[in-house]
Design a protein around this motif. Structure first.
Motif, PDB file in Angstrom:
ATOM      1  N   SER A 286       0.822  -1.205   0.000  1.00  0.00           N
ATOM      2  CA  SER A 286       0.000   0.000   0.000  1.00  0.00           C
ATOM      3  C   SER A 286       0.862   1.263   0.000  1.00  0.00           C
ATOM      4  N   ILE A 287       0.413   2.261  -0.745  1.00  0.00           N
ATOM      5  CA  ILE A 287       1.092   3.558  -0.809  1.00  0.00           C
ATOM      6  C   ILE A 287       0.684   4.412   0.385  1.00  0.00           C
ATOM      7  N   THR A 288       1.660   5.089   0.984  1.00  0.00           N
ATOM      8  CA  THR A 288       1.390   5.971   2.125  1.00  0.00           C
ATOM      9  C   THR A 288       1.643   7.424   1.740  1.00  0.00           C
ATOM     10  N   LEU A 289       1.252   8.334   2.615  1.00  0.00           N
ATOM     11  CA  LEU A 289       1.494   9.761   2.380  1.00  0.00           C
ATOM     12  C   LEU A 289       2.991  10.049   2.289  1.00  0.00           C
ATOM     13  N   LYS A 290       3.766   9.338   3.089  1.00  0.00           N
ATOM     14  CA  LYS A 290       5.224   9.507   3.041  1.00  0.00           C
ATOM     15  C   LYS A 290       5.762   9.146   1.663  1.00  0.00           C
ATOM     16  N   ASP A 291       5.187   8.099   1.035  1.00  0.00           N
ATOM     17  CA  ASP A 291       5.671   7.642  -0.267  1.00  0.00           C
ATOM     18  C   ASP A 291       5.447   8.680  -1.358  1.00  0.00           C
ATOM     19  N   VAL A 292       4.331   9.410  -1.284  1.00  0.00           N
ATOM     20  CA  VAL A 292       3.950  10.300  -2.394  1.00  0.00           C
ATOM     21  C   VAL A 292       4.333  11.754  -2.167  1.00  0.00           C
ATOM     22  N   LYS A 293       4.948  12.072  -1.032  1.00  0.00           N
ATOM     23  CA  LYS A 293       5.196  13.489  -0.724  1.00  0.00           C
ATOM     24  C   LYS A 293       6.188  14.133  -1.685  1.00  0.00           C
ATOM     25  N   ASN A 294       7.045  13.319  -2.326  1.00  0.00           N
ATOM     26  CA  ASN A 294       8.065  13.877  -3.216  1.00  0.00           C
ATOM     27  C   ASN A 294       7.728  13.733  -4.696  1.00  0.00           C
ATOM     28  N   ILE A 295       6.491  13.316  -5.018  1.00  0.00           N
ATOM     29  CA  ILE A 295       6.091  13.258  -6.419  1.00  0.00           C
ATOM     30  C   ILE A 295       5.122  14.396  -6.701  1.00  0.00           C
ATOM     31  N   ASN A 296       4.935  14.740  -7.978  1.00  0.00           N
ATOM     32  CA  ASN A 296       4.119  15.899  -8.299  1.00  0.00           C
ATOM     33  C   ASN A 296       2.635  15.628  -8.081  1.00  0.00           C
ATOM     34  N   THR A 297       1.846  16.697  -8.141  1.00  0.00           N
ATOM     35  CA  THR A 297       0.429  16.609  -7.799  1.00  0.00           C
ATOM     36  C   THR A 297      -0.323  15.644  -8.702  1.00  0.00           C
ATOM     37  N   MET A 298      -0.023  15.673 -10.008  1.00  0.00           N
ATOM     38  CA  MET A 298      -0.732  14.793 -10.927  1.00  0.00           C
ATOM     39  C   MET A 298      -0.417  13.330 -10.624  1.00  0.00           C
ATOM     40  N   GLN A 299       0.828  13.043 -10.297  1.00  0.00           N
ATOM     41  CA  GLN A 299       1.193  11.678  -9.931  1.00  0.00           C
ATOM     42  C   GLN A 299       0.488  11.248  -8.650  1.00  0.00           C
ATOM     43  N   GLN A 300       0.357  12.181  -7.695  1.00  0.00           N
ATOM     44  CA  GLN A 300      -0.347  11.866  -6.457  1.00  0.00           C
ATOM     45  C   GLN A 300      -1.811  11.535  -6.727  1.00  0.00           C
ATOM     46  N   ILE A 301      -2.415  12.249  -7.672  1.00  0.00           N
ATOM     47  CA  ILE A 301      -3.819  11.990  -8.022  1.00  0.00           C
ATOM     48  C   ILE A 301      -3.979  10.590  -8.606  1.00  0.00           C
ATOM     49  N   TRP A 302      -3.036  10.198  -9.496  1.00  0.00           N
ATOM     50  CA  TRP A 302      -3.111   8.859 -10.081  1.00  0.00           C
ATOM     51  C   TRP A 302      -2.948   7.791  -9.008  1.00  0.00           C
ATOM     52  N   MET A 303      -2.062   8.040  -8.052  1.00  0.00           N
ATOM     53  CA  MET A 303      -1.892   7.084  -6.964  1.00  0.00           C
ATOM     54  C   MET A 303      -3.172   6.956  -6.136  1.00  0.00           C
ATOM     55  N   LEU A 304      -3.837   8.098  -5.880  1.00  0.00           N
ATOM     56  CA  LEU A 304      -5.090   8.088  -5.122  1.00  0.00           C
ATOM     57  C   LEU A 304      -6.170   7.315  -5.877  1.00  0.00           C
ATOM     58  N   PHE A 305      -6.290   7.566  -7.174  1.00  0.00           N
ATOM     59  CA  PHE A 305      -7.265   6.831  -7.990  1.00  0.00           C
ATOM     60  C   PHE A 305      -6.976   5.329  -7.953  1.00  0.00           C
ATOM     61  N   ALA A 306      -5.700   4.989  -8.050  1.00  0.00           N
ATOM     62  CA  ALA A 306      -5.320   3.572  -8.086  1.00  0.00           C
ATOM     63  C   ALA A 306      -5.626   2.875  -6.759  1.00  0.00           C
ATOM     64  N   LYS A 307      -5.523   3.610  -5.647  1.00  0.00           N
ATOM     65  CA  LYS A 307      -5.874   3.029  -4.348  1.00  0.00           C
ATOM     66  C   LYS A 307      -7.357   2.664  -4.298  1.00  0.00           C
ATOM     67  N   ILE A 308      -8.188   3.428  -5.014  1.00  0.00           N
ATOM     68  CA  ILE A 308      -9.632   3.168  -5.044  1.00  0.00           C
ATOM     69  C   ILE A 308      -9.956   2.023  -6.011  1.00  0.00           C
ATOM     70  N   SER A 309      -9.408   2.131  -7.245  1.00  0.00           N
ATOM     71  CA  SER A 309      -9.633   1.077  -8.249  1.00  0.00           C
ATOM     72  C   SER A 309      -8.528   1.146  -9.294  1.00  0.00           C
ATOM     73  N   ILE A 310      -7.664   0.155  -9.288  1.00  0.00           N
ATOM     74  CA  ILE A 310      -6.563   0.172 -10.255  1.00  0.00           C
ATOM     75  C   ILE A 310      -7.073  -0.073 -11.671  1.00  0.00           C
ATOM     76  N   LYS A 311      -8.115  -0.898 -11.799  1.00  0.00           N
ATOM     77  CA  LYS A 311      -8.638  -1.203 -13.136  1.00  0.00           C
ATOM     78  C   LYS A 311      -9.271   0.025 -13.769  1.00  0.00           C
ATOM     79  N   ASN A 312     -10.093   0.744 -13.012  1.00  0.00           N
ATOM     80  CA  ASN A 312     -10.722   1.952 -13.561  1.00  0.00           C
ATOM     81  C   ASN A 312      -9.689   3.036 -13.843  1.00  0.00           C
ATOM     82  N   THR A 313      -8.651   3.105 -13.005  1.00  0.00           N
ATOM     83  CA  THR A 313      -7.577   4.069 -13.250  1.00  0.00           C
ATOM     84  C   THR A 313      -6.877   3.760 -14.566  1.00  0.00           C
ATOM     85  N   CYS A 314      -6.630   2.494 -14.818  1.00  0.00           N
ATOM     86  CA  CYS A 314      -5.982   2.084 -16.074  1.00  0.00           C
ATOM     87  C   CYS A 314      -6.880   2.409 -17.271  1.00  0.00           C
ATOM     88  N   LYS A 315      -8.201   2.225 -17.111  1.00  0.00           N
ATOM     89  CA  LYS A 315      -9.136   2.552 -18.191  1.00  0.00           C
ATOM     90  C   LYS A 315      -9.090   4.042 -18.508  1.00  0.00           C
TER      91      LYS A 315
END
Length: 324
Positions: A286-315
């Motif tokens: 699982s991704i934590t807040l510590k893991d994503v603090k050094n990536i940009n905002t758009m990357q953080q959004i993709w990580m958040l979407f993937a935590k909810i549903s990786i399949k829908n994020t890929c779509k």
């Protein structure tokens, strides 16, 4: 006079009769002569076995091993057992190298440096013009090199644009039966190194061909990359814990890429199997807040979407043509 170290060049050979001579010629004609060239015929069904034997008769530095088809990992492993050189190198049998590559790389392998890497060029041609060799070397600690490896900048998983001190390889061997065996091997060797060196000179020609493994239809075998990166993460937790956050983010992005490709190229049954693997990985690492603090905002959004549903994020990413 100081004795020149022997470089063992390991070349697995399988169904490359169109390219094999070009590859071997680029090695036997090296400006550095003290080479042991090991051709491993991996049960090739074409003319490659006879071509290997012909090369063995032509140059006494060439050793030929014939084995039942077992894959490149097994071919490299048997060559590592037979190799006598203090320095190890790998070349893919459809590629070729600059004539001064070994002389140049060996010059940078000082007492504390265990791995030296050059840049490479991707090509469809047989006769590219390589970069002029200059002294533009950069030195890295093992941890610095591992970070570049995780970020896929330098010291990438490809094994063939490097020379390795035999002592750093130790008993690390390639997994047998894997389609992407280098991803299971390279990070382990980097972790064992004292220091690594890199030159930006392009001295290796990585041939592109439509029928290569990487250009075939996308299959479940490609998900072996997830297993490799999970194993890498386990190593980092013990050896380089500061890099674990970057490695977890990289693992998740690998899952997104593989999920996107699965949706594009797999049938329904394979897609279901692929996303079962991806979801298990997502839950276990699982991704934590510590893991994503050094990536940009758009990357953080993709990580958040993937935590909810990786399949829908890929779509969504496929629809937006992200990662094409």
């Amino acid at each position: 006079m100081k004795k020149l170290p022997l470089i063992s060049v390991i070349i697995p050979v399988y169904k490359v009769e169109k390219y094999l001579d070009i590859c071997v010629e680029s090695i036997v004609n090296q400006t550095y002569y003290n080479l042991e060239i090991i051709l491993v015929d991996d049960g090739s069904p074409d003319n490659c076995p006879a071509m290997c034997d012909a090369w063995g008769k032509k140059d006494n530095r060439i050793k030929v091993i014939h084995q039942k088809n077992s894959g490149s990992g097994a071919a490299r492993n048997i060559a590592l057992e037979k190799a006598k050189g203090d320095i190890i190198s790998f070349v893919d049998s459809d590629d070729y190298i600059a004539l001064g590559m070994y002389e140049s790389l060996l010059k940078y392998m000082t007492d504390e440096i265990d791995i030296v890497e050059c840049a490479y060029v991707t090509t469809w041609k047989d006769n590219i013009i390589f970069d002029k060799q200059v002294n533009n070397i950069q030195i890295y600690s093992a941890e610095e090199a591992m970070e570049e490896h995780i970020l896929d900048h330098y010291f990438r998983q490809v094994i063939w644009n490097k020379i390795y001190r035999r002592s750093v390889i130790r008993d690390i061997r390639f997994p047998v039966g894997k389609k992407i065996d280098d991803e299971f091997w390279t990070y382990q060797v980097i972790a064992q190194a004292r220091k690594l060196a890199r030159t930006a000179c392009r001295m290796y020609a990585y041939r592109q061909q439509s029928d290569s493994v990487m250009h075939k239809t996308f299959t479940l075998d490609r998900l072996q990359a997830i297993d490799a990166k999970c194993q890498r993460l386990a190593l980092l937790q013990n050896k380089f814990p500061k890099l674990c956050s970057q490695a977890r983010v990289n693992l998740w992005y690998t899952c997104l890429y593989l999920g996107q490709m699965s949706l594009k190229y797999m049938n329904k049954r394979e897609r279901n199997m692929a996303f079962e693997i991806l979801n298990k990985t997502r839950k276990k690492y699982s991704i934590t807040l510590k893991d994503v603090k050094n990536i940009n905002t758009m990357q953080q959004i993709w990580m958040l979407f993937a935590k909810i549903s990786i399949k829908n994020t890929c779509k969504i990413r496929n629809y937006l043509r992200i990662g094409d």
